[in-house]
Design an enzyme around this catalytic site. Structure first.
Site: not given
Length: 483
Positions: A88, A125
């Site tokens: 993340d 990400e």
């Protein structure tokens, strides 16, 4: 769980969130900051904990926080046999930290550790924002910086071109390639004039082409203005569209767990009167732009089932009422469960309310099962045709072309030649013909998987050998095979 999934032939990727904690300081939910105050959390110039990730940011640039990341990943891989990790907000990590994870995993061997660490997948990400943006504090693990490392980053380029606009638009009706821009316009003034829509659609098609190559920076093609450009020279909101050095550097997708599900994004963007059958076809076409690209591709669980979260754009805390996957098509797809929670959705309630009672957005078994079957056909084509898994940029450059790209390109249609395959993505509401004169005299037929599949519409796709013309029905992706 991992063992059971592996036994069924599935691999397990864990979503790891090291970039922030739910609390900091002396809160009863704070852990790291109570061990060594001010060390594990990232601080600003005034000594306050930064919160650009939405919560209390951590500081993996600090030695012991970075070690916590590496050691815990190795533990999950070695002791629990987790097959991969999705980071993340990986751009809030130093590149060196993620590469240290890769190096530590690569050192794991079946003989010594019971796992082949080199087979463990890493991606994340690679967004560039916040107090660390533009390498302000360290070289980040962002899209451009991770190219060539073997660690993939999510690519938002084709995602935005397929859906239209971006995830933070004030008006969610901004259309894209798979949501009717120019070819099937809605009533949103945000889309501009017909001329502006056409120009943006053609540029979106260039972004999608770059995505189909695996987002390669050095892939050269003719863009829709007639210029010969590289992927890195195609503009994406002021940044290069192509940033990958190899096909595995970018991860293609049309929807993921954050922002609206694909069905909900299309609900905002397709004209309100679009039939359930056509909504299902546009869903499959949108998913195809990722499925038929080079490099890794991802789709959100249930997207093939037209999964809806009733327009909830951030459903991490919304419970099963909005998040449930409805495996039985008789239960619908989750649309119309009610207005999504106010916290992240209230600004869009004015757009959402009339949609939730629109009968055109109610899908049944014919649409849900049909979309799922068509998507599975595309997945089968991807996994059985080696040309969709080319390992190097040189092999992509040799095998992949866009024969009709240029000034005369059809708005809403992309034609890709890949080895002995020709793929035509027709996002328009009408049947389209694509004449590839260089292929005249060569034999092509609809791919056997689609010819034997459940989608009756794609079976009407045709090829005329004498002229090299491919005819594809409306809102359809068709794959043709030489022979």
């Amino acid at each position: 769980m991992v063992q059971a999934l592996n036994g069924d032939g599935l691999r397990t990727v864990m979503d790891v969130v090291y970039n922030h904690t739910v609390a900091a300081g002396q809160s009863d939910k704070s852990v790291l900051d109570r061990i060594v105050p001010g060390y594990y959390q990232r601080l600003d110039a005034d000594g306050a904990v930064t919160t650009s990730t939405c919560c209390a940011n951590t500081a993996p640039e600090n030695a012991m926080m970075g070690k916590l990341v590496v050691d815990s990943i190795v533990t999950w891989a070695r002791e629990y046999k987790v097959d991969g990790f999705r980071f993340d907000l990986m751009g809030h990590h130093p590149k060196a930290n993620i590469l240290a994870v890769r190096k530590a995993l690569d050192a794991l061997t079946p003989a010594k550790d019971g796992v082949d660490g080199k087979a463990v997948v890493l991606y994340g990400e690679g967004w560039n924002f916040g107090e660390v943006a533009d390498d302000a504090r360290f070289v980040q693990a962002t899209q451009k910086n991770m190219a060539g490392t073997g660690v993939a980053t999510f690519s938002d380029r084709a995602r935005d071109a397929v859906r239209g606009g971006g995830p933070f638009d004030e008006d969610p009706g901004v259309q894209g390639f798979a949501s009717g821009l120019y070819t099937d316009p809605n009533t949103s003034p945000a889309n501009g004039t017909p001329a502006e829509q056409k120009a943006r659609l053609l540029h979106y098609q260039d972004l999608i082409k770059v995505g189909l190559t695996g987002n390669l920076a050095d892939y050269a093609f003719t863009d829709t203005s007639g210029r010969t450009v590289k992927g890195s020279e195609v503009d994406y909101n002021g940044s290069p569209a192509g940033y990958a050095a190899a096909p595995g550097d970018a991860l293609a997708y049309a929807d993921a767990h954050d922002n609206e599900s694909l069905y909900d994004a299309l609900a905002f963007k397709l004209p309100a009167g679009t039939s359930p059958a056509d909504r299902a076809r546009m869903q499959v076409l949108a998913l195809a732009t990722a499925t038929l690209s080079q490099g890794p591709a991802l789709s959100q669980a249930g997207s093939d089932l037209l999964r809806s979260k009733s327009l909830d754009r951030n459903s991490y805390d919304s419970g099963d009422w909005f998040n449930a996957i409805h495996w039985d098509c008789r239960d619908g797809n989750g649309f119309g469960r009610g207005l999504p929670p106010a916290a992240d959705n209230q600004p869009k309630w004015g757009f959402a309310k009339p949609l939730l009672t629109n009968p055109s957005l109610t899908v049944g078994c014919a649409q849900i099962d049909g979309a799922s079957a068509a998507y599975r056909d595309l997945q089968k084509i991807r996994t059985t045709e080696p040309v969709f898994s080319l390992a190097t940029a040189d092999r992509v450059r040799s095998a992949l072309t866009f024969p009709l790209s240029g000034r005369d390109e059809t708005p809403g249609v992309i034609t890709m030649r890949l080895g002995d395959l020709v793929v035509v993505l027709n996002a328009t509401p009408e049947k389209q013909t694509q004449e590839v004169t260089d292929l005249a005299g060569r034999g092509y037929r609809l791919h056997p998987v689609q010819a034997k599949g459940s989608d009756a519409v794609v079976k009407t796709a045709a090829y005329a050998k004498d002229s090299g013309t491919f005819t594809v029905p409306a809102r359809t992706v068709a794959v043709f095979k030489a022979g």
